[in-house]
Each structure stands twice: as C-alpha cells, then as structure tokens.
Design a protein around this motif. Sequence first.
Motif, short mmCIF file in Angstrom:
data_model
loop_
_atom_site.label_atom_id
_atom_site.label_comp_id
_atom_site.label_asym_id
_atom_site.label_seq_id
_atom_site.Cartn_x
_atom_site.Cartn_y
_atom_site.Cartn_z
N MET A 477 0.95 -0.92 -0.08
CA MET A 477 -0.15 -0.12 0.11
C MET A 477 0.84 1.28 -0.13
O MET A 477 1.99 1.39 0.59
CB MET A 477 -0.97 -0.14 1.30
N GLU A 478 0.54 2.23 -0.82
CA GLU A 478 1.14 3.71 -0.94
C GLU A 478 -0.03 4.48 -0.43
O GLU A 478 -1.03 4.54 -1.12
CB GLU A 478 1.75 3.84 -2.07
N ARG A 479 0.34 5.56 0.27
CA ARG A 479 -0.76 6.37 1.12
C ARG A 479 -0.05 7.77 0.42
O ARG A 479 0.92 7.93 0.40
CB ARG A 479 -0.75 6.36 2.31
N GLY A 480 -1.13 8.67 0.31
CA GLY A 480 -0.90 10.17 0.19
C GLY A 480 -1.50 10.88 -0.91
O GLY A 480 -1.68 12.16 -0.46
N GLU A 481 -1.55 10.53 -2.23
CA GLU A 481 -1.84 11.46 -3.11
C GLU A 481 -3.07 11.10 -3.94
O GLU A 481 -3.64 10.05 -3.84
CB GLU A 481 -0.72 11.38 -4.13
N ILE A 482 -3.80 12.30 -4.41
CA ILE A 482 -4.99 12.10 -5.29
C ILE A 482 -4.40 12.69 -6.70
O ILE A 482 -4.10 13.54 -6.53
CB ILE A 482 -6.20 12.77 -4.69
N ALA A 483 -4.95 11.91 -7.57
CA ALA A 483 -4.40 12.23 -8.99
C ALA A 483 -5.65 12.85 -9.80
O ALA A 483 -6.60 12.05 -9.88
CB ALA A 483 -3.82 10.88 -9.76
N LEU A 484 -5.41 13.92 -10.23
CA LEU A 484 -6.65 14.65 -10.81
C LEU A 484 -6.50 14.20 -12.37
O LEU A 484 -6.30 15.21 -13.24
CB LEU A 484 -6.64 16.09 -10.47
N ASN A 485 -6.72 13.06 -12.55
CA ASN A 485 -6.77 12.68 -14.12
C ASN A 485 -7.56 11.48 -14.03
O ASN A 485 -7.94 10.76 -13.25
CB ASN A 485 -5.29 12.47 -14.70
N LYS A 486 -8.17 11.28 -15.44
CA LYS A 486 -9.04 10.28 -15.83
C LYS A 486 -8.59 9.11 -15.35
O LYS A 486 -9.41 8.19 -14.84
CB LYS A 486 -9.54 10.31 -17.46
N GLY A 487 -7.29 8.59 -15.44
CA GLY A 487 -6.90 7.23 -15.29
C GLY A 487 -7.32 6.78 -13.66
O GLY A 487 -6.99 5.51 -13.51
#
Length: 560
Positions: A477-487
């Motif tokens: 598991m990796e925690r921390g980020e939200i990616a603002l892209n469709k994928g």
Amino acid sequence: MAKEYVYYDHLNLEIPLQDHIEVVKTPLLGEQCLVTNHPDVPSHLVAPEIDFYLQHSQDSLLDKALNASTLFEARALCYDFSQDSDFSQEVGKNILLVGEEEALSDLKQALKAKGFAVLVVHPSEVAMIEGHLGALHVTLRQEDALHEVDADQMVWFEAPEFALRQSGVLNPEKNDIAQIVEAIEAKTGTHTYKNFITYDPSICQYHERREEVCGKCAEVCPTVAIVKLDDTKHLQFSHIDCHGCGGCISVCPSGAVEYAQMPRRAFYEIAKLYQDKTALIIPRKMGLDALHVSLPQNVLPLGIEGEKFLHEAHLLTLLQESGSSVVFYTDFISKGTGDVISILNQAYEKMYGTKAIYVAMNEAELIQALQEVGPIEGTRHGIQEDGLRKREIFSARLAWAVGEGDYGTIQAGEHVRYGTININEEACTLCLSCVGACNVRALTAHTSDNSLRFDASICTSCGYCEATCPEKDCLSMERGEIALNKGWFGQRIMAKDTLFECVKCGKPFATSKSVNRIAAIMAPLFAGNDTKLKSLYCCGDCKPKVMFEDYLKEREKATL
C-alpha cells in the motif's frame, strides 16, 4: 391542525412571506408546528438562520420571500430524513463531591438542604469512573483497597481529562454554590436525550477485523460516547455521553457512522435547494443574535446542528449542486473536515483557479469571505446519489470535474486518507483474500475475465488488504496522493489469470496460478504416489472420488 411552518414576526420586518407559512405577531400556544424561526413558538425544529437572513440579506423582497420558504423547507427535510430516537435516563439525588472536605463543606450543606445525599472524597482516591449521568460507577482507592461507589452526578473542580469524558461529571468554572446546585438540579429527574449518530457495522473498518487498521471515531471522540472493545473488535456506543459534534463522522473512512439529525440523504436533498445560490454554512453553536454582517445578494445560510460532521461527500455535493464556492462560519474545524477542506481547495485551485471553501472563524473573517465567495462557472453538476457510499459519491463528482483533463496530484490528509496499492502479478494467485478484506468495494473480482481490479478513488488506504494477503511480497500500500486525471478514477486491472479445468471432470474450479502454486508445494510430499499427485489437479468434487477409486483398486489387488 397546526401549520407546518410558522414565522414569528418579533422583529416587525413585514416581509410578505408565501401563503404556506403562517405569520404570527405573538407566539402560538398549543400544538407544535414543524419548523419555526424562534424558540418561543412550540415546534419540532427551530431555524434561527431565517431571522438572520431576513434581517441582513441584500436580496429583493421577492427573493427574500422565496428564500425564506427554502430555509423552512431545508429544516423540514432534516425532520423528514432524521434517524434519531428519544431516550430517557432517570437521574437520582446521589452526589459525589471530589475535593478537600473543608473546602466543599458549604456546597455539601447546600446540596443536603435540597434533599441530595452527598459523599465527599479526595481526588487521590478516585481510581476509575465508568457509566454515565444517572448511573456513574466510581472506583475508589482507600487504604490499599478498592471500593465501588455509585452516584448519579459528580462535582470535581479542576477535574482531569479522563473524568470530564464522562457525562454526569460537572467541573464548575466558578465557586458559585447557588449556580452549582442549580446545574445539578437541572439534570435531576428524567433526563431526555437523542442519538446523534447511527452506525452500520457491515462497512466499519474496525468491526471484527483481525488487525486494527481503523478506530478513528473513538480516537477523536471528546467523551466516552464511542469506545473500542479491542478483545472483540466491536465499537461500544453511549448516546447519553455524545455531544453531537459529529467529529467521528467526518473521519470515518467508509461512512459507517452517520449523522442522525442530518443524514447524507437529507443533506443531498437540501443541497439541491441551493442551486444557483451561495451557501453560508452556520453550525448552531455559532450564535446568530450577535452577528451583524451584510449578506450579499444570493447568499443563503445553511443551518446545521453539529460543527464537525461535514465530510468529503457533503461538501463536494453542496459545491456542485449550488455551482458556487461555499463559506463555512465556525470557530473550530475538526480533523476530518479540515482534511476535506484542504483536499477540495487544492483541487479547485488546480481545476478552476479559485478556492472552494472559505473558512471564517470570526466576524471580520466572515465579512472578508463574503466579499470573495460566489458562483464558479462550469461547476454546477447533479448526480443520483442513491445506493452510493460517501467515497463513491466523492469519486463520481470529482471524476466529472476532472473530465478529460490532467491537473497533476494533490495531497490527501492525515485523517481523510487516500492511497493506491501495488500488486506483484507474478506472486498473485487471485485467491481474492484482498477482495474479501475490502468493505468499500475498492477491490473487486470479475469472472468475465478472471481479473482482480482496483479503484484508487474509493480506497481508504486502511491497509487491511495488505495485512490479509497470504502471499509474500505480493501486495503493498502507498498512501498520500490523489491524482486529478481520468486514469485515477474507475477500476484498473491489477492481476488476471486463466481458469484451471479439473483433470477428471473438466470443470473450471480455480485459477491456474493457484493450482500450480499448491501443486509445487505439495508435489514433493506426494512423490511416488500418482493418485495423490493427480488429486492436486482435481476440483473439490472429484478429489475424493479419485482417492476412493484408488483405494478400491488397491483393495481389489490385495484380495487377489
């Protein structure tokens, strides 16, 4: 029959309200109405934001009349969808005073004069307090022995934190004996209360799990309203101890804890009333009588009970249904709500170049925020939220806002966490233990192509899938980020395999990787026994048949 909505015109504003609102000049007595603007009118719900809006709004008279109706309707929706119940607790007259005997003698006599039974103990004697108002169980340490004492209420000047977490413990700020006695008498007799929260253990990320990966609700609770029972991994709720602040709701990752006075369904319906308006969120504790600010046109208050329960689905729903940024007027931001505000402000700055939520903690900040807040072009959007959990609502709404764009990444919070998982496909046997461990539907199995899929946008990064995976170096598991892209939104294939067909009947029964993995482990143990080796490649129905057939053959040979 009493009307649903009654407006008490105690300010002589002479606003021409709509016909379904009864306007009175003196408080009505008798049957309760549903919603009113003033506590002097018997009602189920009081909406002080109505007076505040009518006094301070710069809207036209016609808009004021229409918007006042909206404010009545918003409160009525809370009543319609509320999930609270009425409870009561009998509180007797047994009082425990904690302190020096000499210093408390006058208070002791004043209470006795009112018919209370009073016991005084020294602070060093109090070892433990359990129970609640009307049923406190106090463990005293006296002469190297422990004694149990029951009390209805306690008075403890400068009480330590552990004592103040219990309802029924009074920590007077002043030594005014008359006021202390009055406060004790006010809670004596039948004490009525409601539940502020509801709970769904089926999606709780603490309930009956082998390892503790959550428990945030109990950690942020300022009282003993929520307690973790670590032996059974159950949560214990004491509604009489609950202050109704809602802090547990905003940090609950799965949505297992819900605000009874304004459930998410009610908030959704209310948010739709704010279409093309700018919402000013005001918790009840932020008294409006002393607040004197001018409300710009089209700014409409949204009154809420608790100050800490707003989570990501609440706030993004309000932002998109209104199509405007939002002001939150409060003197305290909870850990969960603070994380959500940070996430939304980061996202809106990247996508629209403006702030989403303006927090105002005093009148000066509120005046400033009202000058900056307003509609954000292209942000109004509605979805059907029925059947969706809170992370799924947030995901669907944020995915719409992102669209085909790529706005980089933003940071999730410490208390509202997001993350992603990595799977070593070579090590994964698609045993699906991780799917069973995930109760937010972020990990799912698909029989159409025998795949394991993952949706990062609804993952709470609890880590239970990592703890559950039986394979070594397979899932992390990796925690921390939200990616603002469709994928980043929607399911992506993490691992897949073919189905293995039983060598006897031809029925698919497991993935090829899992069968071959088990066979590799067991084959050395079965060396020289062709039947046992064959059984490793058989389904559950055929395995005993193969073994029994071999037994019969061996038995037949033995009799020849």
